[in-house]
Scaffold this motif. Structure first.
Motif, short mmCIF file in Angstrom:
data_model
loop_
_atom_site.label_atom_id
_atom_site.label_comp_id
_atom_site.label_asym_id
_atom_site.label_seq_id
_atom_site.Cartn_x
_atom_site.Cartn_y
_atom_site.Cartn_z
N ALA A 1283 0.97 -1.18 0.11
CA ALA A 1283 -0.01 0.03 0.04
C ALA A 1283 0.85 1.10 -0.01
O ALA A 1283 0.60 2.08 -0.68
CB ALA A 1283 -0.93 -0.15 1.26
N ASP A 1284 2.08 1.17 0.94
CA ASP A 1284 2.78 2.41 0.82
C ASP A 1284 3.40 2.63 -0.60
O ASP A 1284 3.46 3.73 -1.13
CB ASP A 1284 3.81 2.16 2.00
CG ASP A 1284 3.47 2.12 3.17
OD1 ASP A 1284 2.45 2.77 3.56
OD2 ASP A 1284 4.04 1.61 4.14
N LYS A 1285 3.94 1.57 -1.12
CA LYS A 1285 4.33 1.57 -2.44
C LYS A 1285 3.73 2.15 -3.55
O LYS A 1285 4.09 2.92 -4.27
CB LYS A 1285 4.89 0.20 -2.85
CG LYS A 1285 5.54 -0.13 -4.31
CD LYS A 1285 5.94 -1.48 -4.57
CE LYS A 1285 6.28 -1.77 -5.89
NZ LYS A 1285 6.46 -3.31 -6.56
N HIS A 1286 2.21 1.90 -3.30
CA HIS A 1286 1.37 2.33 -4.46
C HIS A 1286 0.60 3.64 -3.66
O HIS A 1286 -0.29 4.06 -4.58
CB HIS A 1286 0.33 1.31 -4.80
CG HIS A 1286 0.96 0.22 -5.46
ND1 HIS A 1286 1.32 0.14 -6.93
CD2 HIS A 1286 1.19 -0.95 -4.94
CE1 HIS A 1286 1.66 -0.92 -7.02
NE2 HIS A 1286 1.63 -1.80 -6.06
N ASN A 1287 1.15 4.16 -2.69
CA ASN A 1287 0.40 5.30 -2.06
C ASN A 1287 -0.74 5.53 -1.90
O ASN A 1287 -1.68 6.38 -2.17
CB ASN A 1287 0.98 6.53 -3.27
CG ASN A 1287 2.33 7.05 -3.42
OD1 ASN A 1287 3.00 7.17 -2.30
ND2 ASN A 1287 2.72 7.28 -4.49
N ILE A 1288 -1.25 4.33 -1.49
CA ILE A 1288 -2.63 3.96 -0.95
C ILE A 1288 -2.77 4.24 0.61
O ILE A 1288 -2.01 3.66 1.20
CB ILE A 1288 -3.09 2.54 -1.48
CG1 ILE A 1288 -3.03 2.57 -2.83
CG2 ILE A 1288 -4.49 2.43 -0.72
CD1 ILE A 1288 -3.30 0.95 -3.05
N HIS A 1289 -3.26 5.36 0.90
CA HIS A 1289 -3.21 5.83 2.48
C HIS A 1289 -4.71 5.69 2.89
O HIS A 1289 -5.10 6.21 4.07
CB HIS A 1289 -2.52 6.95 2.50
CG HIS A 1289 -1.24 7.16 2.08
ND1 HIS A 1289 0.04 6.53 2.65
CD2 HIS A 1289 -0.58 8.08 1.01
CE1 HIS A 1289 0.99 6.77 1.99
NE2 HIS A 1289 0.59 7.86 0.99
N ASP A 1290 -5.56 5.26 2.13
CA ASP A 1290 -7.16 5.15 2.59
C ASP A 1290 -6.99 4.08 3.54
O ASP A 1290 -7.03 2.84 3.24
CB ASP A 1290 -7.86 5.18 1.50
CG ASP A 1290 -9.21 5.02 1.96
OD1 ASP A 1290 -9.57 4.86 3.09
OD2 ASP A 1290 -10.24 4.90 1.12
N PRO A 1291 -7.45 4.41 4.92
CA PRO A 1291 -7.35 3.22 5.77
C PRO A 1291 -8.42 2.12 5.53
O PRO A 1291 -8.36 1.07 5.96
CB PRO A 1291 -7.60 3.98 7.24
CG PRO A 1291 -8.13 5.31 6.88
CD PRO A 1291 -7.75 5.74 5.58
#
Length: 1453
Positions: A1283-1291
């Motif tokens: 998730a960090d790698k793909h810039n997904i920060h939505d919890p």
């Protein structure tokens, strides 16, 4: 520091730092202190944290010091001194602060330079001995002038004032070190003979008080008797001729009239008892001393007697200074109830000058005849009264009042000193035992004046009765002890002689005394606690006879309480002999009653648990108590002690282990009740004499503040419209109990009617009953009652009077018209009435069925939870071994998979080469991607390949994990590139990676399942199975009375009874028969299965005999034996419907004996073989018993297939409604089928604990002593990295990935299919219920909100209230895992290697490789093409190696 110390010496101050957490303090130290040492004199907080640095700076004016720590400067600066805190000279100079001194005339502690004219003498004190001291002369006064001596006072040329508190202020005259003042009758302000005031000196220069001391004013004139005057501690004198007390003896009239000593006071001396008979004229002579001679113009002496509130003055004669006599007078008082009346006597002269009477002499007026109605009582009187008995008048008088005293007057000292005609008025008791020892009390008149008069002349019923000295009251009462009576003596009178047995000195009672035989018959209760305190009632006959009762239980006394003819009540004492049966012995006087009665001492009660462990201050809330032997206690009470005061309340025993109590109130002042929780000093139970429970040590019983209500408004009246709810505002309405399930039972009355109450913390909402008018509102809770006021419910009236009249007239006309119409259509109305009645009956019937169903559901819910919990304890958990478990998850529904079998050797060479390729990451990834890109590669193929690969890589889990991570990373990239919603990742099994992930968790969570999660999962399965089987289950459709699934709920009322059959143990015929609970509506196959479950309770399912292989044999009491079957020649057929046989069909009664025997070839009641072959029980058994794949485990109703030849349809409890041949009468059942949904709730409530336990275990990072499996933390961290790698920060996205990864991929599978983990059989109803639990589990892991409505599925509605709390558990679980330290690749690889080693040889790798190779054969061209295009594969010549494998395999095969 030396140079610093020298620098500060100019100010006499040295500050030293010390670090004390959490604050840093500065010590103020004198280095020129006494004895030239250092002296600490003050500690001041300067900075918040850290040590003080050595660098410090003075302010410019040298008034402040700036101190620094590493992070802070003390702002504002620290004052060099704080003298103003000291309020007196002694505390100021005693503080040791070198800056401070006492500014005398300003009365303040200050620095010298701040004190005006401090250089002048004695204006500024710098040493303790310089403080101002005062000495007052005299120190207590009643005169007008006095001096004040002062020490260390400065020059007072400006003048000085003297004040006495708030009484007065005057100027003083300074003479040297003396100050003179003149007083002004200050004592007039003070009550009493003295008053202590503060004498204060005030400087006129500064207006400040600079010195003070205590001072006494006294006032002699308040004393009005000589003795109180001269005994005063002050200088008071008595003027006996003026009858005043004064401080100035010169004011007395005569020198000899001055009295200073008590012995010189005029006073009466101690006199003997002064006796005066009433109505007899008699003088009273008194001895005295120092009696004053009245002077010219003064009146003489008088005696004052205060008789019953009336003052009687009598002239008196002073003979000399030592004698005075009250003149001849007669006195009297009212009433004959008092025979001697003490009267206050006062001697006065000159009208009101009292003579002191320190001995408090009194005159005793008396009447001989008062309360002395008999001769004996008269002669008993005090001889000083000189009373005697006058026989002529039959009364007690003085001698001179008797007409012929010579022969008719008796006196104690005379020759005729004996009273005649004794009389007996009463005897107690009137019955006694024949053995004697009874103390008989005889009351009467003239019963002798001395004990010797009656000592040997008392007989009771002809038996000697020995008088006792201690019970004798002269003339009035004799107490004697009975001797033993002869068998011939039964009853008689009491006879006495006084002194001699002449007729005039003899008496006989009018009452008879009886000898009784006492018997015992029984005692209740027959047992009690060993500590005693049990109130025992012993029954029998004549038990009120005699005077003294002694009851003993063994060697212990039973304390007598009361008795009557038929019973004796006594209280047991503690037993010294412990728990035992003891003999009961009863003695009445000297009689021992013979009867074999026994009392058993039982172990004292104990208290194991109380619930809830809270109440409110006013108490009276219900408490449930569990313990042992509670039924021994007759009147149990609960107690609480607080603030030294104890409160108790009542308890009611339910049975030996339970009782209910009302909580005791807590002793609190009602005006000062705290808003805090309170703990009682002592809390316990009063259970007879059991001391150990008076204080419970283990309880944390807590009292919460009482609910408080507010008044409606200042007027106290609330106006409402009909139907508007009433809101009572307040606070503390819900106690803040930990856990939050605290509820108080509120009752709100509107007038006399209760209303339905909804409670929140700050208000009660009350649905007002259908009332109109003014009513008082009363709220009750616990021991409290409160009325917030009245409520006025006004009826709506929007119409004017003319409108109402018009409507009434119109209504009247309408009624006339309706009546006419009704008369016209009379016949039709009769028909309507009949129809209406029929409908009404139908509605009543439906309503009663709804009510009955709800009632049953509630009762079942209350009782089932406890039964389920207790039945599940102790059963072993039949875990499957690792191989069977993994095979069932990886290859569901396939019992004998090739990976478990050995392979032919001829293909081994090619497969070994293929194994090398599989272990090459480049090849394996290319192989999987190529297969997934083929259209013909189905979902089933993907799952199969994933399972086969994981089987091969079981021994190389580090490699398998690396491949899995790469595949998952590819899947995430692909998901995001295709612009799918990120939440859909891992949702469905559409790729090899997703199935591999499931298998990876399957391998690594087996240990966690066995040690931790398996137990609650198995408990849930057993609980569901057991709960389902408590009610009817349709053998064909799989529907059940108890269900969580709406689809599988029997929506009809099935009448059934629970039977207990005794089953012969098939392993040992001679062992006791096994009781089995069965329903009379069960089919024979269902009965067999329940019996097998009972007999083989702890035997895994696969090791049990099958029901189909056994016959059920009913062994009747007559000796006959019958084989029972689902179908035989007795089976009922009706309208093409054939009903399976049940126990009710065979009329098997409760308690019957049955046995399971091996299957017989034929039976006398069997149908012909052709029928059996077609309609065998196995046909519908197979419909509902299966072990299919998870995808097939949906709750489907099995098809009801008609018999192929005859067209007959099978049914058990309910017929399939699709056939359309329902009877007319069944329509009502369909109308109310929805009411049976309440059973879903009842079943859910029963199983709630087990569902909660399972969810709590799964969603805990450390539960039941088992740590979180490493695999879960490792995989969750991998997903977070992606998730960090793909810039997904939505919890929500991250939460959903984790939920799809573990709960959906693994746990849902386990919950729906417990047969994957345990050796059990799962039927369709259990499967349907587990599906509901699994769906709830998934809903709990979801982040989306479920909007519920009336059309929502029942399973979502069922758990709607629970899912929010489950969601909190999941969020906390994910959060806790996130906070845990990351697992290094090294640690994870070590763990994976250990897991591989443990399960190295579980599967046949070659067979698995052979299965995988079948896909190479199918897609060889595509795979070779993909390898040719891959650069890395080209470098490693993977295509060439695969061709070699294909060649070898084709040659071998």
């Amino acid at each position: 520091h030396l140079d610093c110390a020298w620098h500060w010496r100019t100010l006499g101050l040295f500050r030293h730092s010390c670090s004390l957490s959490p604050f840093a303090l500065a010590l103020q130290i004198r280095v020129d202190g006494p004895t030239n040492g250092a002296l600490e004199y003050e500690i001041v907080q300067v900075v918040d944290t850290g040590p003080i640095l050595r660098d410090m700076v003075f302010s410019v004016d040298h008034e402040h010091l700036y101190i620094m720590s590493e992070k802070q400067v003390s702002l504002p600066g620290l004052p060099v001194e704080s003298c103003g805190q000291y309020k007196t000279c002694s505390t100021c100079l005693g503080s040791g602060d070198p800056h401070c001194g006492w500014c005398v005339l300003h009365n303040t502690c200050t620095r010298k330079e701040q004190c005006e004219r401090s250089s002048e003498p004695r204006r500024f004190a710098s040493e303790m001995k310089q403080c101002v001291r005062l000495t007052v002369h005299p120190n207590n006064i009643s005169v007008s002038q006095y001096n004040v001596l002062t020490y260390n006072v400065p020059e007072l040329s400006a003048g000085v004032n003297c004040t006495f508190e708030d009484l007065s202020e005057m100027d003083g005259l300074v003479v040297g070190n003396q100050i003179q003042f003149t007083s002004h009758d200050l004592y007039a302000f003070s009550p009493g003979d003295h008053h202590i005031v503060q004498l204060q000196l005030k400087s006129k220069e500064t207006g400040m008080t600079f010195a003070s001391t205590s001072f006494v004013f006294y006032n002699c004139s308040v004393h009005n008797s000589c003795l109180s005057c001269v005994e005063s501690p002050y200088r008071c004198h008595w003027c006996k001729y003026r009858h005043v007390c004064t401080h100035d003896p010169r004011s007395c009239s005569f020198q000899e009239g001055r009295v200073k000593l008590p012995e010189d006071c005029p006073q009466l001396l101690q006199a003997d008892k002064i006796l005066v008979p009433v109505e007899v004229i008699k003088p009273i002579t008194l001895k005295a001393k120092n009696l004053p001679q009245p002077q010219s113009g003064q009146r003489g002496y008088e005696c004052i007697l205060n008789i019953q509130g009336n003052e009687q003055r009598v002239p008196a004669l002073r003979f000399n200074s030592s004698s005075v006599q009250c003149q001849n007078t007669s006195y009297s008082y009212e009433g004959m109830e008092i025979n001697s009346l003490p009267v206050e006597l006062t001697v006065v002269w000159n009208g009101n000058f009292n003579i002191d009477n320190p001995a408090q002499n009194k005159v005793h007026l008396y009447k001989c005849g008062a309360m002395r109605d008999s001769c004996g009582l008269c002669l008993k009187a005090d001889p000083d009264f000189e009373c005697g008995w006058c026989e002529g008048q039959n009364q007690c008088t003085l001698k001179h009042h008797c007409p012929i005293p010579e022969n008719q007057w008796l006196e104690l000292s005379g020759t005729k000193g004996k009273c005649t005609n004794p009389r007996i008025t009463d005897i107690i008791p009137v019955t006694g035992p024949r053995e004697g020892g009874t103390k008989v009390t005889i009351r009467g008149e003239n019963l002798g004046l001395e004990f010797r008069d009656i000592a040997s002349h008392v007989k009771v019923a002809g038996v000697e009765c020995k008088p006792l000295v201690e019970g004798y009251i002269p003339a009035e009462q004799i107490v004697c002890e009975m001797g033993e009576a002869k068998p011939s003596q039964h009853a008689g009178f009491v006879e006495i002689c006084v002194a001699e047995c002449k007729p005039e000195f003899m008496a006989r009672s009018s009452q008879l005394y009886y000898f009784m035989t006492l018997t015992l018959s029984d005692l209740k209760p027959k047992r009690g606690p060993v500590s005693g305190g049990t109130q025992v009632t012993i029954t029998g006959t004549n038990l009120n006879a005699g005077s003294n009762v002694v009851v003993t239980f063994g060697r212990q006394p039973c304390l007598f309480y009361r008795r009557s003819t038929k019973y004796i009540v006594c209280n047991t004492t503690a037993s010294d002999d412990g728990f035992d049966k003891v003999k009961v012995s009863v003695r009445v006087d000297k009689a021992k009653i013979h009867q074999e009665l026994q009392f058993e001492y039982i172990e004292d009660p104990t208290i194991l648990r109380i619930e809830p462990e809270w109440s409110i201050i006013s108490g009276n809330t219900p408490i449930a108590v569990w313990g042992t032997h509670l039924d021994l206690i007759q009147n149990p009470q609960i107690r609480a002690k607080h603030g030294g005061k104890e409160h108790v309340n009542i308890c009611e025993v339910q049975n030996a282990t339970e009782m209910t109590c009302q909580a005791p109130a807590l002793a609190m002042d009602p005006n000062h009740q705290s808003e805090l929780t309170e703990r009682p000093e002592e809390f316990g139970f009063i259970l007879d004499n059991v001391q150990s429970l008076l204080m419970l040590n283990k309880t944390n019983f807590t009292y919460y503040p009482n609910p408080v209500f507010e008044a409606f408004n200042p007027s106290g009246i609330l106006e409402l419209k009909p139907g508007t709810p009433i809101i009572l505002k307040g606070k503390n309405l819900i106690p803040p109990v930990t856990g939050g399930n605290a509820k108080l039972n509120y009752t709100v009355l509107i007038g006399e009617k209760p209303c339905v109450v909804t409670v929140s913390d700050v208000q009660l909402l009350c649905e007002s009953p259908n009332l109109i008018g003014r009513h008082k509102v009363m709220a009750r809770v616990g021991g409290l009652e409160f009325s917030p006021g009245m409520v006025y419910i006004s009826p709506d009236s929007l119409l004017s009077l003319p409108a109402i009249v018009s409507i009434t007239v119109a209504g009247g006309l309408l009624i006339i018209f309706i009546v006419a119409v009704l008369i016209a259509y009379k016949r039709k109305s009769r028909e309507s009435d009949l129809t209406l009645k029929r409908l009404q009956m139908q509605m009543d019937n439906l309503e009663s069925r709804v009510a009955l169903e709800c009632k049953e559901a509630f009762a079942e819910l209350q009782t089932d939870i406890h039964e389920l919990t207790s039945d599940l304890d102790g059963a072993g958990i039949p875990f499957l071994d690792y191989r069977t478990y993994t095979m069932r998850v990886l290859f569901p529904g396939i019992e004998d998979h090739p990976v478990l079998r050995d392979l032919e050797e001829r293909v081994e060479k090619g497969l070994k080469l293929f194994a090398q390729l599989i272990n090459n990451k480049v090849f394996l990834l290319s192989f999987i991607r190529t297969l997934e890109s083929q259209r013909s590669f189905s979902m089933r193929d993907r799952g199969n390949v994933a399972s086969l690969i994981m089987t091969v890589l079981q021994s190389k889990l580090e490699y398998a994990t690396d491949v899995l991570k790469q595949l998952l990373a590819d899947l995430i990239d692909k998901n995001l590139e295709s612009k799918n919603h990120p939440k859909l990742l891992l949702r469905r099994t559409e790729s090899v990676a997703e199935k591999m992930l499931t298998n990876w968790f399957t391998f690594l969570l087996y240990k966690f399942l066995k040690e931790c999660a398996g137990e609650p999962l198995f408990s849930l399965f057993c609980a569901i199975k057991q709960q389902m089987e408590k009610g009817p289950i349709d053998s064909i459709t799989g529907e059940a009375r108890y269900s969580l699934s709406e689809d599988k709920l029997i929506r009809q009322q099935i009448d059934y009874k629970t039977l207990v059959l005794s089953c012969v143990n098939p392993d040992n015929v001679n062992s006791p028969e096994i009781p089995v609970k069965i329903l009379n509506c069960d089919t024979i196959t269902q009965v067999k299965e329940k019996i097998l479950d009972a007999i083989f309770k702890n035997v895994p399912c696969s090791h049990r005999p099958k029901a189909a292989d056994m016959d059920l044999e009913w062994r009747q009491t007559s000796g006959a034996r019958m084989i029972l079957q689902d179908e035989d020649i007795t089976t009922k057929i009706e309208n093409d419907w054939k009903r399976l046989n049940t126990l009710a069909h065979y009329q098997v009664p409760d308690g019957s004996v049955v046995a399971l025997v091996s299957k017989q070839v034929t039976a006398y009641n069997a149908v012909n073989n052709s029928t059996v072959s077609r309609t065998s029980a196995s046909k519908y058994e197979n419909m509902i018993r299966y072990t299919g794949s998870p995808d097939s485990l949906r709750s489907r109703t099995p098809m009801i297939t008609p018999d192929l030849e005859s067209g007959v349809k099978m049914w058990h409890l309910v017929k399939n409604h699709e056939h359309g041949d329902q009877k007319e009468g069944d329509r009502g059942s369909k109308m109310v089928s929805e009411i049976y949904l309440t059973r879903l709730l009842a079943t859910k409530g029963t199983l709630q604990k087990f569902v909660d336990d399972l969810f709590e275990t799964i969603f805990s990072t450390a539960h039941r002593g088992s740590a979180l499996p490493l695999a879960i933390k490792y995989m969750f961290d991998f997903l977070d990295e992606q998730a960090d790698k793909h810039n997904i920060h939505d919890p929500h996205v991250r939460h959903t990935w984790k939920s799809n990864c573990l709960p959906l991929r693994f746990w849902v599978n386990m919950i729906k299919n417990p047969q994957f983990v345990f050796d059990i059989h799962k039927n369709s109803i259990t499967d349907a219920c587990l599906s509901v639990v699994a769906q709830t589990f998934m809903d709990s892991c979801s982040t989306s909100e479920h909007r519920l409505g009336k059309d929502s599925p029942s399973n979502k509605l069922l758990y709607a209230k629970d899912i929010p709390s489950y969601k909190n558990w999941v969020e906390r679980y994910y959060s806790d895992i996130g906070k845990m330290p990351a697992i290094s690749d090294q640690d994870m690889n070590a763990y994976l290697a250990e897991q591989s080693r443990m399960h190295m040889n579980e599967f046949n790798t070659m067979s698995a490789l052979s299965e995988i190779y079948s896909y190479v054969g199918k897609y060889s061209e595509e795979i070779l093409g993909a390898l040719d295009q891959d650069d890395q594969a080209g470098k490693q010549k993977l295509a060439y190696k695969l061709e070699q494998v294909i060649t070898l395999m084709s040659i071998d095969s």
